[in-house]
Scaffold this motif. Sequence first.
Motif, mmCIF file in Angstrom:
data_model
loop_
_atom_site.group_PDB
_atom_site.id
_atom_site.type_symbol
_atom_site.label_atom_id
_atom_site.label_comp_id
_atom_site.label_asym_id
_atom_site.label_seq_id
_atom_site.Cartn_x
_atom_site.Cartn_y
_atom_site.Cartn_z
ATOM 1 N N HIS A 26 -7.064 4.396 -3.949
ATOM 2 C CA HIS A 26 -7.848 4.735 -2.764
ATOM 3 C C HIS A 26 -7.944 6.244 -2.603
ATOM 4 C CE1 HIS A 26 -7.744 5.262 1.869
ATOM 5 N NE2 HIS A 26 -8.997 5.265 1.443
ATOM 6 N N LYS A 32 -5.807 -1.052 -6.931
ATOM 7 C CA LYS A 32 -6.874 -0.167 -6.492
ATOM 8 C C LYS A 32 -6.293 1.218 -6.227
ATOM 9 C CE LYS A 32 -10.324 -3.177 -6.174
ATOM 10 N NZ LYS A 32 -11.574 -3.071 -6.962
ATOM 11 N N HIS A 61 0.862 -1.180 0.000
ATOM 12 C CA HIS A 61 0.000 0.000 0.000
ATOM 13 C C HIS A 61 0.903 1.236 0.000
ATOM 14 C CE1 HIS A 61 -3.998 1.834 1.663
ATOM 15 N NE2 HIS A 61 -3.363 2.682 0.871
ATOM 16 N N VAL A 102 -2.020 -1.246 -3.564
ATOM 17 C CA VAL A 102 -3.009 -0.184 -3.476
ATOM 18 C C VAL A 102 -2.255 1.137 -3.455
ATOM 19 C CG1 VAL A 102 -4.800 0.864 -1.999
ATOM 20 C CG2 VAL A 102 -4.640 -1.629 -2.218
ATOM 21 N N THR A 153 -2.699 5.231 -2.502
ATOM 22 C CA THR A 153 -3.485 6.320 -1.915
ATOM 23 C C THR A 153 -2.772 7.641 -2.182
ATOM 24 O OG1 THR A 153 -4.273 4.871 -0.132
ATOM 25 C CG2 THR A 153 -4.536 7.231 0.188
ATOM 26 N N LEU A 162 -10.536 -2.625 -0.731
ATOM 27 C CA LEU A 162 -9.188 -2.325 -1.192
ATOM 28 C C LEU A 162 -8.273 -3.538 -1.239
ATOM 29 C CD1 LEU A 162 -8.507 1.028 0.707
ATOM 30 C CD2 LEU A 162 -9.053 0.759 -1.720
#
Length: 371
Positions: A149, A147, A87, A111, A113, A368
């Motif tokens: 986010h 993904k 992430h 992921v 962000t 997620l």
Amino acid sequence: MEIIHIVLGKANPDRMNGVNKVVFQLATKQAEFGEKVSVWGITKDKENNYGERNFTTRLFIKKANPFGIPYEMEAAIKAKKDTALFHIHGGWVPVFSSIGKVLNKHKLSFVFTPHGAYNTIAMNRSFWSKRIYFSLFEKKLLQLATKIHCIGKSEMTGLKGIYKNDKSVLVPYGFENNIEIATEYSKNESVVFGFIGRLDIYTKGLDTMVLAFKKVLELHPKSQLWIIGDSNEKIKLNQMLLEHNLSENVMLMGGKFGIEKENLLKQMDVFVHPSRNEGLPTSVIEAASFGKPCIVTDATNIGDLITEYEAGASIINQDAGELAQAMTKYATLWENPAHFASYGQNAIKMVKENFNWEHIIQEFNAKLYQY
């Protein structure tokens, strides 16, 4: 499956860097709920100056080349094949584009962000250089991510404008205040407005706040504004206060952390955060959790909730007159303590019902981390 967060820094909550605070809380809560969690930080040094924590921290020394992956990091990534998902936290970070390629090379999911990096206002700053960088590097990172986010509606909107996709997910992060809060009557002789955050005058709307507070003083001449935070723009902000003859009513307190910051927050009456650009400001959620009515701009992505819960006010435009009107309203309400306390109670309720970590972690796992 291990969750590995990658961040610039050490995920130290006692810093003004909002991304580090969020990653610290997220990793802490994931570990509390039984997840195997690590934070990999890219830093200047490996000094342990962040205290004890319930998750593993691994530090890598950043290279002089902003795109250069730290020594040992690729081997560390490769060693996690089939045992971890990654992430990455933060937009417009050159080394993250390189890390994304390495993760893809070793067939590891991740992921991403951006933490508010794609808001429309954020995109308009250094517009052309960002457009060029995006086409060369950032777009590839988004394409490789499993993904994307987003933590606020403005970022979802901004992202659609530059990269149409079907893998963007909107999930806020949580917040927990373990201190029992009582919305007591204020002990201040006059209303105290407060701001906590990085002293980025343009992004945080501090110029608008200063001009608005000057208008507030016309009707409430004894009111105060406490500004907690630091940056290399502190001198410029202080000069702005001198030019508007506000030095007696505005206090620049510098950066405060831990108990010292919490004690000052408890003494504030109304929290003000008039950002031009945000993901989801932790400082607003924290202030609300302490029972402080909050006055924010729509760009903070929390204005709708504050309005819905009657926990303060949200202004749509970056306008000193509109902000002054909202601040004046709450300065007047403050003079009726029993009625004013209800707004603080509403703020606490808002945080408990919308930023509950148990629910947020379930959202992360469902939206997620499950592919």
